[in-house]
Design a protein around this motif. Structure first.
Motif, PDB file in Angstrom:
ATOM      1  N   LEU A  78       0.831  -1.206   0.000  1.00 25.41           N
ATOM      2  CA  LEU A  78       0.000   0.000   0.000  1.00 25.41           C
ATOM      3  C   LEU A  78       0.867   1.258   0.000  1.00 25.41           C
ATOM      4  O   LEU A  78       0.557   2.245  -0.679  1.00 25.41           O
ATOM      5  CB  LEU A  78      -0.959  -0.004   1.192  1.00 25.41           C
ATOM      6  N   PHE A  82       0.523   4.086  -2.824  1.00 27.90           N
ATOM      7  CA  PHE A  82      -0.210   5.330  -2.508  1.00 27.90           C
ATOM      8  C   PHE A  82       0.585   6.407  -1.781  1.00 27.90           C
ATOM      9  O   PHE A  82       0.068   7.502  -1.579  1.00 27.90           O
ATOM     10  CB  PHE A  82      -1.463   4.998  -1.690  1.00 27.90           C
ATOM     11  N   LEU A  87      -3.364   8.356   2.493  1.00 28.99           N
ATOM     12  CA  LEU A  87      -3.606   7.041   3.093  1.00 28.99           C
ATOM     13  C   LEU A  87      -2.844   6.931   4.411  1.00 28.99           C
ATOM     14  O   LEU A  87      -1.651   7.212   4.466  1.00 28.99           O
ATOM     15  CB  LEU A  87      -3.108   5.938   2.155  1.00 28.99           C
ATOM     16  N   ARG A 111       1.716   7.929   8.035  1.00 25.98           N
ATOM     17  CA  ARG A 111       1.368   8.424   6.699  1.00 25.98           C
ATOM     18  C   ARG A 111       2.494   9.297   6.161  1.00 25.98           C
ATOM     19  O   ARG A 111       3.106  10.058   6.910  1.00 25.98           O
ATOM     20  CB  ARG A 111       0.057   9.206   6.833  1.00 25.98           C
ATOM     21  N   SER A 171      -7.445  11.684   5.220  1.00 25.42           N
ATOM     22  CA  SER A 171      -6.947  10.464   4.573  1.00 25.42           C
ATOM     23  C   SER A 171      -7.818   9.241   4.851  1.00 25.42           C
ATOM     24  O   SER A 171      -8.501   9.155   5.868  1.00 25.42           O
ATOM     25  CB  SER A 171      -5.518  10.183   5.072  1.00 25.42           C
ATOM     26  N   THR A 172      -7.751   8.302   3.938  1.00 26.70           N
ATOM     27  CA  THR A 172      -8.327   6.965   4.148  1.00 26.70           C
ATOM     28  C   THR A 172      -7.493   6.271   5.226  1.00 26.70           C
ATOM     29  O   THR A 172      -6.269   6.301   5.161  1.00 26.70           O
ATOM     30  CB  THR A 172      -8.216   6.134   2.847  1.00 26.70           C
ATOM     31  N   ILE A 189      -8.828   7.773  -1.443  1.00 25.09           N
ATOM     32  CA  ILE A 189      -8.392   6.462  -1.941  1.00 25.09           C
ATOM     33  C   ILE A 189      -9.480   5.486  -1.504  1.00 25.09           C
ATOM     34  O   ILE A 189      -9.744   5.330  -0.310  1.00 25.09           O
ATOM     35  CB  ILE A 189      -7.020   6.083  -1.366  1.00 25.09           C
ATOM     36  N   ILE A 194      -7.861  -0.030  -2.750  1.00 24.56           N
ATOM     37  CA  ILE A 194      -7.013  -0.730  -1.781  1.00 24.56           C
ATOM     38  C   ILE A 194      -7.108  -2.241  -1.995  1.00 24.56           C
ATOM     39  O   ILE A 194      -6.091  -2.948  -2.012  1.00 24.56           O
ATOM     40  CB  ILE A 194      -7.405  -0.321  -0.350  1.00 24.56           C
TER      41      ILE A 194
END
Ligand code: TXA
Ligand code: MG
Length: 314
Positions: A78, A82, A87, A111, A171-172, A189, A194
């Motif tokens: 991930l 990203f 994220l 992050r 953020s996600t 996102i 994902i």
């Protein structure tokens, strides 16, 4: 952005100060993540309960091991896909990480933000920067430097200017600390994106989820009451309304609204998200009795916006 401002920010962070900094999602209220006294100031400035964990922002993937242990392969997948970007990964915390950052949990949020100012500060600072959104607890996250000053004023040592945030919502958050990856907070996102990277389904709603203030029912809310109205009912709902000067409508569809204050939002979810907090913040200053919001479509690309609207309306 002047090189000077970056240097000033870094000196303040090293001295245990609070620096508000732009990210691509929303402005963050930053402090040296390795300095518990500095992190404590964040809680005071935001009036945030002490059991709510704070995300640590880093500049490089290699710094993950400073904060997390037993990092799963999924985290690296991930991160590669990203980061820098909107994220946040929840991982098992490294043993030495202060419990004030983690709200006494065994996990840490990490992050790498995608904003030139945040990245410049992170690189020059060298360590992790703890930063929640730069708003008072429960309020809308700021997406401009001016909004940070409105929210926190004198409680911050420096507000770095970085323009209006490109993404506009937080953020996600993906939790990788448990058996199965789970989305704790939707963001730009999407869960689909994902899953595509992980090649594995996500737990969309997690039971016994760690405490996430964003998961409180009422959060991300303006002071003015927000009413979310299903799109199919909006026209009829508005026909019954009088005193049109007491409310505003945040709408997606076109309709005839004589004398009403209608903010027509973009039909693209990215652009809608970009504008949402800014629009709510501006409407909140008008002393209205009510903000009426037309519901948004069902697709996964609207998850983040729908989530923030639901919370604002609670
Ligand atoms: O886009 C963002 O994520 C922004 C920018 C500044 O990076 N930050 C942000 O931080 O939204 P904050 O604190 O306002 O929201 C972060 C959310 C909170 O709901 C917090 O509880 C959750 O992340 N969180 C942080 N660490 C966590 C952890 N270890 N376990 C579960 N949730 C965590
Ligand atoms: Mg927040």
């Amino acid at each position: 952005m002047q090189k000077n401002d970056i240097t000033k920010a870094v000196l303040l962070l090293r001295a245990g100060g609070l620096v508000a900094l732009p990210t691509e999602t929303v402005y963050g209220l930053g402090a040296d993540a390795s300095n518990p006294e500095a992190v404590r100031k964040i809680f005071l400035a935001k009036q945030r309960p002490s059991d709510h964990p704070i995300i640590v922002h880093i500049a490089h993937v290699s710094q993950m091991t400073d904060w997390a242990r037993d990092i799963p392969e999924q985290a690296l997948l991930l991160a590669r896909a990203f980061w820098p970007g909107p994220l946040t990964l929840i991982l098992k915390k490294a043993p030495e990480v202060s419990s004030i950052l983690t709200g006494n949990q065994e996990t840490i949020g990490l992050r790498i933000p995608n904003h030139p100012v945040a990245l410049a500060v992170l690189k020059e600072f060298g360590g992790g920067i703890a930063a929640p959104s730069a708003n008072r607890f429960g309020r809308i996250s700021p997406t401009t430097a001016a909004a940070v000053r409105e929210e926190l004023g004198g409680a911050v040592d420096l507000v770095l200017e970085g323009g209006q945030c490109e993404v506009g919502v937080e953020s996600t958050i993906v939790d990788l600390s448990g058996e199965c990856p789970a989305v704790l907070r939707p963001g730009m996102i999407t869960a689909d994106q994902i899953e595509a990277v992980l090649e594995q389904p996500l737990l969309r709603k997690k039971k016994n989820a760690p405490r996430v203030p964003g998961a409180l029912e009422s959060h991300y809310a303006p002071v003015t009451p927000v009413h979310l109205i299903p799109a199919v009912q909006l026209k009829v709902f508005l026909q019954s309304r009088t005193e049109v000067e007491t409310f505003a409508i945040i709408a997606l569809s076109e309709f005839n609204a004589e004398g009403m204050n209608v903010i027509k939002m973009p039909r693209n979810p990215q652009w809608y998200a970009h504008d949402l907090y800014y629009v709510m913040r501006e409407l909140d200053k008008k002393g209205l009795k009510e903000i009426i919001v037309e519901s948004v479509p069902d697709g996964v690309e609207w998850d983040a916006v729908r989530d923030r609207l639901l919370r604002a309306a609670t």
